[in-house]
Design a protein around this motif. Sequence first.
Motif, PDB file in Angstrom:
ATOM      1  N   GLN A 179       0.637  -1.103  -0.549  1.00 22.77           N
ATOM      2  CA  GLN A 179       0.117  -0.060  -0.230  1.00 22.77           C
ATOM      3  C   GLN A 179       1.330   0.974  -0.067  1.00 22.77           C
ATOM      4  OE1 GLN A 179      -2.433  -0.315   3.379  1.00 22.77           O
ATOM      5  NE2 GLN A 179      -4.250  -1.373   1.974  1.00 22.77           N
ATOM      6  N   TYR A 180       0.995   2.297  -0.926  1.00 18.24           N
ATOM      7  CA  TYR A 180       1.034   3.551  -1.587  1.00 18.24           C
ATOM      8  C   TYR A 180       0.411   4.809  -0.665  1.00 18.24           C
ATOM      9  CZ  TYR A 180       4.979   0.441  -3.571  1.00 18.24           C
ATOM     10  OH  TYR A 180       5.552  -1.090  -4.079  1.00 18.24           O
ATOM     11  N   ILE A 181       0.794   5.432  -0.197  1.00 21.29           N
ATOM     12  CA  ILE A 181       0.273   6.849   0.252  1.00 21.29           C
ATOM     13  C   ILE A 181       0.941   7.678  -1.099  1.00 21.29           C
ATOM     14  CG2 ILE A 181       0.185   8.168   1.913  1.00 21.29           C
ATOM     15  CD1 ILE A 181      -0.633   5.299   2.055  1.00 21.29           C
ATOM     16  N   ARG A 182      -0.070   8.738  -1.907  1.00 19.20           N
ATOM     17  CA  ARG A 182       0.300   9.288  -2.700  1.00 19.20           C
ATOM     18  C   ARG A 182       0.442  10.388  -1.484  1.00 19.20           C
ATOM     19  NH1 ARG A 182      -0.285   9.944  -7.996  1.00 19.20           N
ATOM     20  NH2 ARG A 182      -1.824   8.282  -8.115  1.00 19.20           N
ATOM     21  N   PRO A 183       1.339  11.862  -2.260  1.00 15.37           N
ATOM     22  CA  PRO A 183       2.102  12.544  -1.865  1.00 15.37           C
ATOM     23  C   PRO A 183       0.785  13.865  -1.583  1.00 15.37           C
ATOM     24  CG  PRO A 183       3.315  11.593  -2.628  1.00 15.37           C
ATOM     25  CD  PRO A 183       2.239  10.662  -3.027  1.00 15.37           C
ATOM     26  N   SER A 232      -6.651   1.409  -6.337  1.00 23.10           N
ATOM     27  CA  SER A 232      -5.131   1.543  -6.749  1.00 23.10           C
ATOM     28  C   SER A 232      -5.532   3.407  -6.795  1.00 23.10           C
ATOM     29  CB  SER A 232      -5.084   0.845  -7.850  1.00 23.10           C
ATOM     30  OG  SER A 232      -5.240  -0.687  -7.343  1.00 23.10           O
ATOM     31  N   ASP A 233      -5.768   3.853  -7.416  1.00 29.69           N
ATOM     32  CA  ASP A 233      -6.070   5.423  -8.107  1.00 29.69           C
ATOM     33  C   ASP A 233      -4.612   5.588  -8.664  1.00 29.69           C
ATOM     34  OD1 ASP A 233      -5.907   7.710  -7.284  1.00 29.69           O
ATOM     35  OD2 ASP A 233      -4.217   8.369  -6.105  1.00 29.69           O
ATOM     36  N   ARG A 260      -2.811   3.661  -2.311  1.00 25.33           N
ATOM     37  CA  ARG A 260      -2.976   2.527  -3.740  1.00 25.33           C
ATOM     38  C   ARG A 260      -2.099   1.608  -2.537  1.00 25.33           C
ATOM     39  NH1 ARG A 260       0.403   5.977  -7.344  1.00 25.33           N
ATOM     40  NH2 ARG A 260      -1.074   4.727  -9.335  1.00 25.33           N
ATOM     41  N   ASN A 261      -3.651   0.460  -3.308  1.00 21.24           N
ATOM     42  CA  ASN A 261      -3.553  -0.938  -3.900  1.00 21.24           C
ATOM     43  C   ASN A 261      -2.876  -1.481  -4.427  1.00 21.24           C
ATOM     44  OD1 ASN A 261      -5.080  -1.752  -0.931  1.00 21.24           O
ATOM     45  ND2 ASN A 261      -6.367  -0.391  -1.270  1.00 21.24           N
ATOM     46  N   PHE A 292      -2.603  -4.943  -4.278  1.00 17.12           N
ATOM     47  CA  PHE A 292      -2.979  -6.098  -4.252  1.00 17.12           C
ATOM     48  C   PHE A 292      -2.753  -7.696  -4.951  1.00 17.12           C
ATOM     49  CE2 PHE A 292      -6.937  -3.765  -5.026  1.00 17.12           C
ATOM     50  CZ  PHE A 292      -7.834  -3.569  -3.675  1.00 17.12           C
ATOM     51  N   GLY A 293      -1.591  -7.521  -4.934  1.00 15.70           N
ATOM     52  CA  GLY A 293      -0.494  -8.663  -4.585  1.00 15.70           C
ATOM     53  C   GLY A 293       0.725  -8.605  -5.881  1.00 15.70           C
ATOM     54  N   ILE A 294       0.401  -7.505  -6.640  1.00 16.19           N
ATOM     55  CA  ILE A 294       1.465  -6.971  -7.586  1.00 16.19           C
ATOM     56  C   ILE A 294       2.323  -5.834  -7.120  1.00 16.19           C
ATOM     57  CG2 ILE A 294       1.913  -6.513 -10.351  1.00 16.19           C
ATOM     58  CD1 ILE A 294      -0.154  -8.866  -9.695  1.00 16.19           C
ATOM     59  N   ILE A 295       3.640  -6.171  -7.808  1.00 17.06           N
ATOM     60  CA  ILE A 295       4.538  -5.112  -7.281  1.00 17.06           C
ATOM     61  C   ILE A 295       4.135  -3.807  -7.251  1.00 17.06           C
ATOM     62  CG2 ILE A 295       6.160  -7.111  -7.951  1.00 17.06           C
ATOM     63  CD1 ILE A 295       7.258  -5.324 -10.500  1.00 17.06           C
ATOM     64  N   TYR A 296       3.430  -3.298  -7.546  1.00 16.62           N
ATOM     65  CA  TYR A 296       2.706  -1.890  -7.951  1.00 16.62           C
ATOM     66  C   TYR A 296       1.228  -1.715  -8.095  1.00 16.62           C
ATOM     67  CZ  TYR A 296       4.337   3.328  -7.436  1.00 16.62           C
ATOM     68  OH  TYR A 296       4.361   4.140  -7.350  1.00 16.62           O
ATOM     69  N   PRO A 297       0.915  -0.926  -8.015  1.00 17.73           N
ATOM     70  CA  PRO A 297      -0.505  -0.373  -8.327  1.00 17.73           C
ATOM     71  C   PRO A 297      -0.478  -0.702  -9.385  1.00 17.73           C
ATOM     72  CG  PRO A 297       0.199   0.778  -6.245  1.00 17.73           C
ATOM     73  CD  PRO A 297       0.793   0.455  -6.908  1.00 17.73           C
TER      74      PRO A 297
END
Length: 394
Positions: A140-144, A199-200, A150-151, A153-158
């Motif tokens: 899970q990444y947070i958009r600045p 995932s935005d 941004r999820n 879901f088991g893949i390397i990046y949204p």
Amino acid sequence: MEMIESQEQLRNINVRMDELLFFLAFVPYITIGMLATTMFPMPGFFQAIAKGILVFACASIFYKKKWSLKFLIVAFSLSIVGILVWTATSDTGVIALTLLILGAYRIDARRIIKIYLFIIGVLLALAFICSLLDIIPNLQYIRPGSGIVRNSFGIIYPTDFAAHVFYLYLFSSYLYFKKHPISFSVLGVFATWFLIKFSDARLDALTLFGVLVLFLGIQLAGDKLLSLFRKIAPLAPLVAVGLSYYLSSHYDGAVSEYAKLNNLLSGRLSLGKQALELYGHTKFGQVIEFLGNGGSIESVRHYNFVDSSYLKIGFLFGIIFLVIFVLLMTMQAVEFARQKNHTALAVIILIAINSMIAHHLIEPFYNVFAILILADFPVKKSLPSEESQLLTEK
């Protein structure tokens, strides 16, 4: 008579052997490639196995009934360029792609796409479920600025997750949208909402919604619009690569229009401009370490990743390979236009557009169309009863 039957059986065996050898290479190659984009643990030697198995694709070439002039030209040009890229960079990516393209020669494209959809669909669903069960990480990444989660879901990046969803929907639509327009329209709206909400991945979601709009438009369009569509559509790859280079090379952050567009594209223009100034282009590629987020929630300190497929291919594999591949895409689109294969034309357009903002153009475990340049795309002809009905109506 027995001799004639034996010869016919031998020809049938050759056809079956041709396809068997190709799929012996294709299936493990895209399976391992797909798994490498997930958070499942992957031993490093799997990548070597995937490339080694391509020997079957090479062997399948010699079981073809005959080689056309087009096949020989494509085989010669891509093989030579692939060897020169490998010599310059030690990267065998172009050679691997070439073997799959040649192996797919005169194999039914629909069959290849169905196998692709099954493998990628199952593995994506497996990664999705396992990430929700905490078997593998859901990064899970947070958009600045906005704080949006941004999820992946088991893949390397949204955005990689979104790209898989985009291509699955695109190729499923190619095969089945005409039969199930309402179901696929609902699915397209849902998938677009899901990618934005969880995932935005706004740009991928936008191109996915474009699949729905374009395929629905083809269903509803009249002959005049479809005729215009056939004239314009083959230009899509050339326009896309031209726009990618023009906008990146002319980017100026001091110009408000460019700044707004760059912000809309999540900084892709400024990163492209930076890479063009720093690396430039060579004939047969160069070794560049592009650093991007993915595989970990830790941010990269010196982020320099180029998302545009066209720019990235030009940097890593050289301008000559890029030109050849885009021309092959264009020639394939021209052939689709000649056949009045509107859905295949739509696929080419959408891939061309998506490749401006994503780097998956020549990765078969995302874009399976990349290896279908020489495959068979049968055009359905009207049945005699249908033709009679049309004449009666007239």
